[in-house]
Design a protein around this motif. Sequence first.
Motif, PDB file in Angstrom:
ATOM      1  N   GLY A  75       0.806  -1.226   0.000  1.00 18.13           N
ATOM      2  CA  GLY A  75       0.000   0.000   0.000  1.00 18.13           C
ATOM      3  C   GLY A  75       0.836   1.272   0.000  1.00 18.13           C
ATOM      4  N   GLY A  76       2.159   1.133   0.013  1.00 18.29           N
ATOM      5  CA  GLY A  76       3.032   2.295  -0.108  1.00 18.29           C
ATOM      6  C   GLY A  76       3.001   3.216   1.100  1.00 18.29           C
ATOM      7  N   ALA A  77       3.748   4.285   1.000  1.00 19.64           N
ATOM      8  CA  ALA A  77       3.734   5.294   2.060  1.00 19.64           C
ATOM      9  C   ALA A  77       2.334   5.896   2.170  1.00 19.64           C
ATOM     10  CB  ALA A  77       4.755   6.382   1.767  1.00 19.64           C
ATOM     11  N   SER A  78       1.631   5.934   1.050  1.00 19.19           N
ATOM     12  CA  SER A  78       0.293   6.550   1.048  1.00 19.19           C
ATOM     13  C   SER A  78      -0.681   5.828   1.975  1.00 19.19           C
ATOM     14  CB  SER A  78      -0.254   6.596  -0.375  1.00 19.19           C
ATOM     15  OG  SER A  78       0.588   7.383  -1.186  1.00 19.19           O
ATOM     16  N   PHE A  81      -0.129   7.024   5.518  1.00 16.61           N
ATOM     17  CA  PHE A  81      -0.761   8.304   5.867  1.00 16.61           C
ATOM     18  C   PHE A  81      -2.052   8.039   6.657  1.00 16.61           C
ATOM     19  CE2 PHE A  81       0.945  10.336   1.666  1.00 16.61           C
ATOM     20  CZ  PHE A  81       2.230  10.382   2.201  1.00 16.61           C
ATOM     21  N   TRP A 103       3.778  15.750   0.265  1.00 12.66           N
ATOM     22  CA  TRP A 103       3.528  14.492   0.974  1.00 12.66           C
ATOM     23  C   TRP A 103       3.007  14.739   2.372  1.00 12.66           C
ATOM     24  CZ3 TRP A 103       2.771  11.181  -2.528  1.00 12.66           C
ATOM     25  CH2 TRP A 103       3.562  11.139  -3.670  1.00 12.66           C
ATOM     26  N   THR A 148       7.890  14.876   7.604  1.00 15.56           N
ATOM     27  CA  THR A 148       8.386  14.272   6.368  1.00 15.56           C
ATOM     28  C   THR A 148       9.869  14.613   6.319  1.00 15.56           C
ATOM     29  OG1 THR A 148       6.262  14.848   5.373  1.00 15.56           O
ATOM     30  CG2 THR A 148       8.008  14.093   3.876  1.00 15.56           C
ATOM     31  N   ASP A 172       7.797  10.128   7.921  1.00 13.28           N
ATOM     32  CA  ASP A 172       7.788   9.608   6.553  1.00 13.28           C
ATOM     33  C   ASP A 172       9.205   9.785   6.001  1.00 13.28           C
ATOM     34  OD1 ASP A 172       7.548   9.081   3.859  1.00 13.28           O
ATOM     35  OD2 ASP A 172       5.939  10.533   3.480  1.00 13.28           O
ATOM     36  N   SER A 174      10.348   8.110   3.287  1.00 12.92           N
ATOM     37  CA  SER A 174      10.334   7.393   2.013  1.00 12.92           C
ATOM     38  C   SER A 174      11.543   7.711   1.143  1.00 12.92           C
ATOM     39  CB  SER A 174       9.062   7.728   1.233  1.00 12.92           C
ATOM     40  OG  SER A 174       7.943   7.209   1.906  1.00 12.92           O
ATOM     41  N   SER A 175      11.957   8.992   1.113  1.00 12.12           N
ATOM     42  CA  SER A 175      12.996   9.327   0.147  1.00 12.12           C
ATOM     43  C   SER A 175      14.361   9.579   0.778  1.00 12.12           C
ATOM     44  CB  SER A 175      12.566  10.517  -0.712  1.00 12.12           C
ATOM     45  OG  SER A 175      12.115  11.582   0.092  1.00 12.12           O
ATOM     46  N   GLY A 193       8.181   4.033   1.795  1.00 17.61           N
ATOM     47  CA  GLY A 193       7.945   3.270   0.575  1.00 17.61           C
ATOM     48  C   GLY A 193       9.315   2.901   0.018  1.00 17.61           C
ATOM     49  N   LYS A 196      12.198   4.474  -3.454  1.00 18.28           N
ATOM     50  CA  LYS A 196      13.167   5.558  -3.650  1.00 18.28           C
ATOM     51  C   LYS A 196      14.568   5.092  -3.272  1.00 18.28           C
ATOM     52  CE  LYS A 196       9.494   8.382  -4.043  1.00 18.28           C
ATOM     53  NZ  LYS A 196       8.247   8.629  -3.331  1.00 18.28           N
TER      54      LYS A 196
HETATM   55  C1  LIG Z   1       7.025   8.946  -3.023  1.00 15.03           C
HETATM   56  C2  LIG Z   1       6.670   9.420  -1.664  1.00 15.03           C
HETATM   57  C3  LIG Z   1       5.463   9.064  -1.055  1.00 15.03           C
HETATM   58  C4  LIG Z   1       4.413   8.229  -1.755  1.00 15.03           C
HETATM   59  O1  LIG Z   1       4.802   6.909  -1.749  1.00 15.03           O
HETATM   60  P1  LIG Z   1       3.861   5.735  -2.332  1.00 15.03           P
HETATM   61  O2  LIG Z   1       4.667   4.530  -1.994  1.00 15.03           O
HETATM   62  O3  LIG Z   1       3.722   5.988  -3.789  1.00 15.03           O
HETATM   63  O4  LIG Z   1       2.581   5.786  -1.620  1.00 15.03           O
HETATM   64  C5  LIG Z   1       5.221   9.509   0.223  1.00 15.03           C
HETATM   65  N1  LIG Z   1       6.117  10.264   0.886  1.00 15.03           N
HETATM   66  C6  LIG Z   1       7.291  10.641   0.322  1.00 15.03           C
HETATM   67  C7  LIG Z   1       8.239  11.473   1.111  1.00 15.03           C
HETATM   68  C8  LIG Z   1       7.604  10.218  -0.956  1.00 15.03           C
HETATM   69  O5  LIG Z   1       8.767  10.585  -1.509  1.00 15.03           O
END
Ligand SMILES: *Cc1c(COP(=O)(O)O)cnc(C)c1O
Length: 361
Positions: A75-78, A81, A103, A148, A172, A174-175, A193, A196
């Motif tokens: 389900g990803g980072a989304s 949330f 984000w 974030t 978060d 993710s990146s 997620g 990245k």
């Molecule tokens: C890409 C990104 C998301 C979204 O990630 P998904 O896996 O597509 O849901 C959320 N937060 C950050 C900081 C991102 O770079």
Amino acid sequence: MVKRIYNFNPGPAALPTAVLEEIQESFLDFAGTGMSITEVSHRSKQFDEVINDAVERARRLLGIGDDYRVLFIQGGASLQFAMVPMNLLPEGRSADYVNTGTWSTKAIKEAEILGKTFRVPASSEDKNFSYIPKNIDFDENAVYVHLTSNNTIKGTQWAEFPDTKGVPIVCDMSSDIMSRPIDMSRFGLIYAGAQKNIGPAGVCMVIIRNDMLEKADDSLPSMLKYKTYASKNSLYNTPPCFAIYVVQLVLKWLEETMGGLARMDEINRKKAAMLYNLLDTSDFYTGTAEPDSRSLMNVTFRLPNEELEKKFVQEAAQNDLGGLKGHRSVGGCRASIYNATTLDAVETLVDFMKTFEGKNG
Ligand SMILES: *Cc1c(COP(=O)(O)O)cnc(C)c1O
């Protein structure tokens, strides 16, 4: 000979070539099973070793012990949330959300949809999210502070995490997960997620401290509950086996080839410095993030006009430099230089940028 380009994509993004080769090598016969990793049971001994090794490597790289659980969730980072406030923010309590970009805004929107109580004690929206807010007055009774860590689209990053008056940070990452060492004691939960910095799309790494997990809501549907994943080692249902396998290989590469997060951080700083130095000494390229808020992962910049930006992205691609277009919501250009992007790739990009300026400036 296979031809590979210099990949500056924001996500899904570059993976270490050595990892891709290892996947290729083992793809038809994984761990002596005579089957592909995409064909073996997620209940097999072989897959157990993959997921356990991924967890152990994540623990060693981040320096965390048994007081945290490392989970893999689809389900990803989304989805996080929503899962974060669903699980961690009970009725009658409040959380603080700092808004530093697209984000963060989406994370806030999910808390809102769920009817949760929260505050936004700081936002950088007044200047198009070009900076990281300072001197924030956090609510010391908040359940968590949501941040974030790296704003992939706006090109900003928390260089240091703020003093939250002892309130655990939910982050978060993710990146920028695994791009630098962090003080884990500040964090109640981290999610990222994979696509990245640590793997392919399809899986999200969630690291949750035991006290947060114990307090998490028990009444939610099974697949939306952290406790389900924690009690079954992320194997309540079929997990994204292939994605987890690639994460394991990336973490192995980080540990064994790159020598851990401190070393990775040094290389990442060197890469970012090369690009920011160019932006700072050029009248042609302009960085969009304020200097003290700049991201080491996503370098965002503009050229004198949109026509030149289009030409830049096109000519870069003709020179095997891919993925340099800025996010569709902000325009301009962006070089994403995650862990797997090499010094050589960044040097090649810097050379190209100088040549392009010489011809068009
Ligand atoms: C890409 C990104 C998301 C979204 O990630 P998904 O896996 O597509 O849901 C959320 N937060 C950050 C900081 C991102 O770079």
